[in-house]
Design a protein around this motif. Structure first.
Motif, mmCIF file in Angstrom:
data_model
loop_
_atom_site.group_PDB
_atom_site.id
_atom_site.type_symbol
_atom_site.label_atom_id
_atom_site.label_comp_id
_atom_site.label_asym_id
_atom_site.label_seq_id
_atom_site.Cartn_x
_atom_site.Cartn_y
_atom_site.Cartn_z
ATOM 1 N N ILE A 70 33.478 27.058 -73.206
ATOM 2 C CA ILE A 70 32.401 27.375 -74.145
ATOM 3 C C ILE A 70 33.046 27.476 -75.521
ATOM 4 C CG2 ILE A 70 30.667 29.068 -74.839
ATOM 5 C CD1 ILE A 70 30.719 30.112 -71.933
ATOM 6 N N GLU A 71 32.431 26.849 -76.505
ATOM 7 C CA GLU A 71 32.925 26.967 -77.873
ATOM 8 C C GLU A 71 31.883 27.665 -78.722
ATOM 9 O OE1 GLU A 71 34.727 23.569 -79.684
ATOM 10 O OE2 GLU A 71 35.594 22.888 -77.783
ATOM 11 N N THR A 72 32.350 28.605 -79.531
ATOM 12 C CA THR A 72 31.506 29.284 -80.508
ATOM 13 C C THR A 72 32.041 28.901 -81.889
ATOM 14 O OG1 THR A 72 32.853 31.292 -80.652
ATOM 15 C CG2 THR A 72 31.202 31.200 -78.884
ATOM 16 N N ASP A 73 31.540 29.529 -82.914
ATOM 17 C CA ASP A 73 32.022 29.215 -84.262
ATOM 18 C C ASP A 73 33.521 29.438 -84.407
ATOM 19 O OD1 ASP A 73 29.492 28.506 -85.070
ATOM 20 O OD2 ASP A 73 29.050 30.440 -86.016
ATOM 21 N N PHE A 99 37.124 35.131 -64.154
ATOM 22 C CA PHE A 99 37.782 35.571 -65.385
ATOM 23 C C PHE A 99 37.985 34.378 -66.301
ATOM 24 C CE2 PHE A 99 38.761 38.839 -62.408
ATOM 25 C CZ PHE A 99 38.938 39.996 -63.134
ATOM 26 N N TYR A 100 37.724 34.573 -67.600
ATOM 27 C CA TYR A 100 37.890 33.506 -68.571
ATOM 28 C C TYR A 100 38.625 34.015 -69.804
ATOM 29 C CZ TYR A 100 34.661 31.218 -65.516
ATOM 30 O OH TYR A 100 34.085 30.673 -64.398
ATOM 31 N N ALA A 101 39.517 33.177 -70.297
ATOM 32 C CA ALA A 101 40.299 33.483 -71.492
ATOM 33 C C ALA A 101 39.429 33.311 -72.723
ATOM 34 C CB ALA A 101 41.504 32.544 -71.565
ATOM 35 N N VAL A 102 39.543 34.257 -73.647
ATOM 36 C CA VAL A 102 38.886 34.159 -74.952
ATOM 37 C C VAL A 102 39.991 33.889 -75.963
ATOM 38 C CG1 VAL A 102 37.520 35.332 -76.708
ATOM 39 C CG2 VAL A 102 37.039 35.732 -74.277
ATOM 40 N N CYS A 103 39.882 32.746 -76.632
ATOM 41 C CA CYS A 103 40.945 32.295 -77.541
ATOM 42 C C CYS A 103 40.385 31.999 -78.924
ATOM 43 C CB CYS A 103 41.584 31.012 -77.002
ATOM 44 S SG CYS A 103 42.219 31.173 -75.324
ATOM 45 N N THR A 124 31.990 40.628 -79.749
ATOM 46 C CA THR A 124 30.548 40.372 -79.789
ATOM 47 C C THR A 124 30.256 38.886 -79.621
ATOM 48 O OG1 THR A 124 30.226 42.285 -81.232
ATOM 49 C CG2 THR A 124 28.454 40.638 -81.173
ATOM 50 N N GLU A 125 30.985 38.059 -80.334
ATOM 51 C CA GLU A 125 30.781 36.603 -80.273
ATOM 52 C C GLU A 125 31.062 36.070 -78.866
ATOM 53 O OE1 GLU A 125 32.639 32.713 -82.599
ATOM 54 O OE2 GLU A 125 32.609 34.657 -83.626
ATOM 55 N N ALA A 126 32.122 36.547 -78.248
ATOM 56 C CA ALA A 126 32.503 36.057 -76.914
ATOM 57 C C ALA A 126 31.531 36.526 -75.841
ATOM 58 C CB ALA A 126 33.918 36.519 -76.583
ATOM 59 N N VAL A 127 31.191 37.799 -75.852
ATOM 60 C CA VAL A 127 30.307 38.323 -74.816
ATOM 61 C C VAL A 127 28.908 37.743 -74.972
ATOM 62 C CG1 VAL A 127 29.340 40.407 -73.761
ATOM 63 C CG2 VAL A 127 31.727 40.391 -74.529
ATOM 64 N N LYS A 128 28.463 37.560 -76.201
ATOM 65 C CA LYS A 128 27.164 36.913 -76.433
ATOM 66 C C LYS A 128 27.157 35.514 -75.822
ATOM 67 C CE LYS A 128 23.993 35.401 -80.010
ATOM 68 N NZ LYS A 128 23.773 35.197 -81.440
ATOM 69 N N ALA A 129 28.217 34.743 -76.048
ATOM 70 C CA ALA A 129 28.298 33.386 -75.483
ATOM 71 C C ALA A 129 28.333 33.428 -73.962
ATOM 72 C CB ALA A 129 29.536 32.670 -76.035
ATOM 73 N N ALA A 130 29.036 34.408 -73.400
ATOM 74 C CA ALA A 130 29.098 34.532 -71.942
ATOM 75 C C ALA A 130 27.725 34.869 -71.368
ATOM 76 C CB ALA A 130 30.123 35.588 -71.549
#
Length: 182
Positions: free
Chosen positions: A3-6, A60-64, A102-108
């Motif tokens: 998943i890609e966010t900004d 489990f997923y890495a947030v980078c 916030t950005e990562a959990v929202k995307a998840a």
């Protein structure tokens, strides 16, 4: 999964993440992650391998950081049949205060709802104010407080020290703006 966010990439863990995983699991900042504590790079590699496959512990997923795919934390969830998920997160405190969690959990959450989830909930200990604020920012509703719900450490006499724990949740229809839960 990817998943890609900004500003972020959420992806499967890779062995190159071991050093940065060690950065935040060598001294877990909240008691609920004390059982995840690792003491060496080799333990970090083992933990990465565990996170690379699905298990009864969840996904489990890495947030980078997007520009370098530099690991700053993780999101994880467990499916409960038929359409409910428990979600959690753990981030390196060096990246706190920038909105990454916030950005990562929202995307998840968006990914889980797109994948068929109807309800998502999170447990947050009573003294974990940053995670409580995160749940509030995401529009999750505080459903209750479980008194002496779980123990992560012992008191000086060896007896369990129980934590009070909040449960937050959100329904798909709430997330989509279709109305509050009744």
């Amino acid at each position: 999964m990817r998943i890609e966010t900004d500003r972020l990439v959420i992806r499967d863990f890779e062995e190159r993440d071991a050093e940065r995983l060690y950065d935040y699991l060598a001294n877990p900042p909240v008691r609920c992650f004390l059982d995840e504590k690792i003491n060496s790079y080799d333990e970090a590699l083992r933990k990465i391998r565990e996170r690379q496959g699905q298990s009864d512990q969840g996904d489990f997923y890495a947030v980078c950081l997007k520009n370098a795919e530099w690991l700053i934390g993780e999101v994880f969830w467990v499916k409960e049949e038929p359409d409910t998920y428990s979600i959690g997160w753990n981030f390196n405190l060096n990246y706190g205060g920038k909105g990454y969690a916030t950005e990562a959990v929202k995307a998840a959450i968006e990914e889980l709802f797109r994948g068929g989830a109807r309800r998502i909930y999170a447990y947050v200990e009573e003294d974990n104010l940053p995670s409580q604020r995160l749940c509030d920012r995401l529009g999750m509703r505080r459903e209750g407080l479980f008194l002496e719900f779980i123990s992560f450490i012992n008191n000086p006499d060896g007896s369990p020290r129980y934590e009070n724990t909040y449960q937050y949740a959100i329904l798909k229809r709430e997330w989509l703006g279709e109305g509050k839960a009744t």
